[in-house]
Motif scaffolding. Sequence first.
Motif, PDB file in Angstrom:
ATOM      1  N   ILE A  16      -0.133  -1.804  -0.178  1.00 20.37           N
ATOM      2  CA  ILE A  16      -0.303   0.125  -0.352  1.00 20.37           C
ATOM      3  C   ILE A  16       0.853   1.700   0.640  1.00 20.37           C
ATOM      4  N   CYS A  17       1.966   1.398   0.280  1.00 20.63           N
ATOM      5  CA  CYS A  17       2.827   2.478   0.463  1.00 20.63           C
ATOM      6  C   CYS A  17       4.148   2.810  -0.938  1.00 20.63           C
ATOM      7  N   THR A  18       3.187   1.627  -1.332  1.00 27.18           N
ATOM      8  CA  THR A  18       3.550   2.265  -3.256  1.00 27.18           C
ATOM      9  C   THR A  18       2.744   3.228  -3.504  1.00 27.18           C
ATOM     10  N   THR A  19       1.517   2.867  -3.373  1.00 27.84           N
ATOM     11  CA  THR A  19       0.359   4.081  -4.364  1.00 27.84           C
ATOM     12  C   THR A  19      -0.164   5.477  -3.461  1.00 27.84           C
ATOM     13  N   SER A  20       0.683   5.693  -2.130  1.00 29.59           N
ATOM     14  CA  SER A  20       1.147   6.610  -1.436  1.00 29.59           C
ATOM     15  C   SER A  20       2.391   7.358  -2.087  1.00 29.59           C
ATOM     16  N   CYS A  21       3.221   7.101  -2.627  1.00 32.74           N
ATOM     17  CA  CYS A  21       4.034   7.454  -2.851  1.00 32.74           C
ATOM     18  C   CYS A  21       4.428   8.422  -4.044  1.00 32.74           C
ATOM     19  N   PRO A  22       4.242   9.615  -4.003  1.00 37.54           N
ATOM     20  CA  PRO A  22       4.165  10.249  -5.226  1.00 37.54           C
ATOM     21  C   PRO A  22       5.630  11.022  -6.358  1.00 37.54           C
ATOM     22  N   VAL A  23       6.683   9.814  -6.186  1.00 39.57           N
ATOM     23  CA  VAL A  23       8.048  10.169  -6.255  1.00 39.57           C
ATOM     24  C   VAL A  23       8.234   8.083  -7.028  1.00 39.57           C
ATOM     25  N   ASP A  24       7.259   7.417  -7.142  1.00 39.18           N
ATOM     26  CA  ASP A  24       7.383   5.806  -7.164  1.00 39.18           C
ATOM     27  C   ASP A  24       8.882   5.626  -6.542  1.00 39.18           C
ATOM     28  N   CYS A  25       9.382   5.938  -5.363  1.00 35.18           N
ATOM     29  CA  CYS A  25      10.970   5.396  -4.428  1.00 35.18           C
ATOM     30  C   CYS A  25      11.245   4.147  -4.034  1.00 35.18           C
ATOM     31  N   ILE A  26       9.657   3.470  -3.989  1.00 39.28           N
ATOM     32  CA  ILE A  26       9.659   2.592  -3.187  1.00 39.28           C
ATOM     33  C   ILE A  26       9.811   1.048  -4.406  1.00 39.28           C
ATOM     34  N   TYR A  27      10.792   0.308  -4.051  1.00 36.36           N
ATOM     35  CA  TYR A  27      11.025  -1.038  -4.440  1.00 36.36           C
ATOM     36  C   TYR A  27      10.488  -1.653  -4.242  1.00 36.36           C
ATOM     37  N   GLU A  28       9.846  -3.086  -5.142  1.00 36.52           N
ATOM     38  CA  GLU A  28      10.068  -4.165  -4.685  1.00 36.52           C
ATOM     39  C   GLU A  28      11.022  -5.316  -4.589  1.00 36.52           C
TER      40      GLU A  28
END
Length: 114
Positions: A16-28
């Motif tokens: 869910i954290c990836t959906t809130s990141c405005p710069v898409d800096c969270i990688y699986e």
Amino acid sequence: MTLVITSACIDVKDGICTTSCPVDCIYEGERMYYIHPTECIECGMCESICPVDAIRYADEVVEENEIPFIALNDTAFRDEDGALTEPGGWKKGDAPVKDPQDLASLAQKNDEVV
């Protein structure tokens, strides 16, 4: 100070954290998510939405068994020569980032602490 993902994310990967990141800096990754240390703009959106409370600002990580996760989030984006890669943003369906070798031993140590 960048945000980091700690041990509570191992093998949970809610995402869910990836959906809130405005710069898409969270990688699986293979077993958890990682925050890219230079792409993160430190907005804190991911921290506020994480259902397992795994995301912290690096300077707020104080528990001894969690401190290695600061380096782990950085290591996930280093190439064989140690240079920081700049993937340019994550999107659903991208191949997972390879988990750093240290993750297995950190996960085991955290399991022993609990």
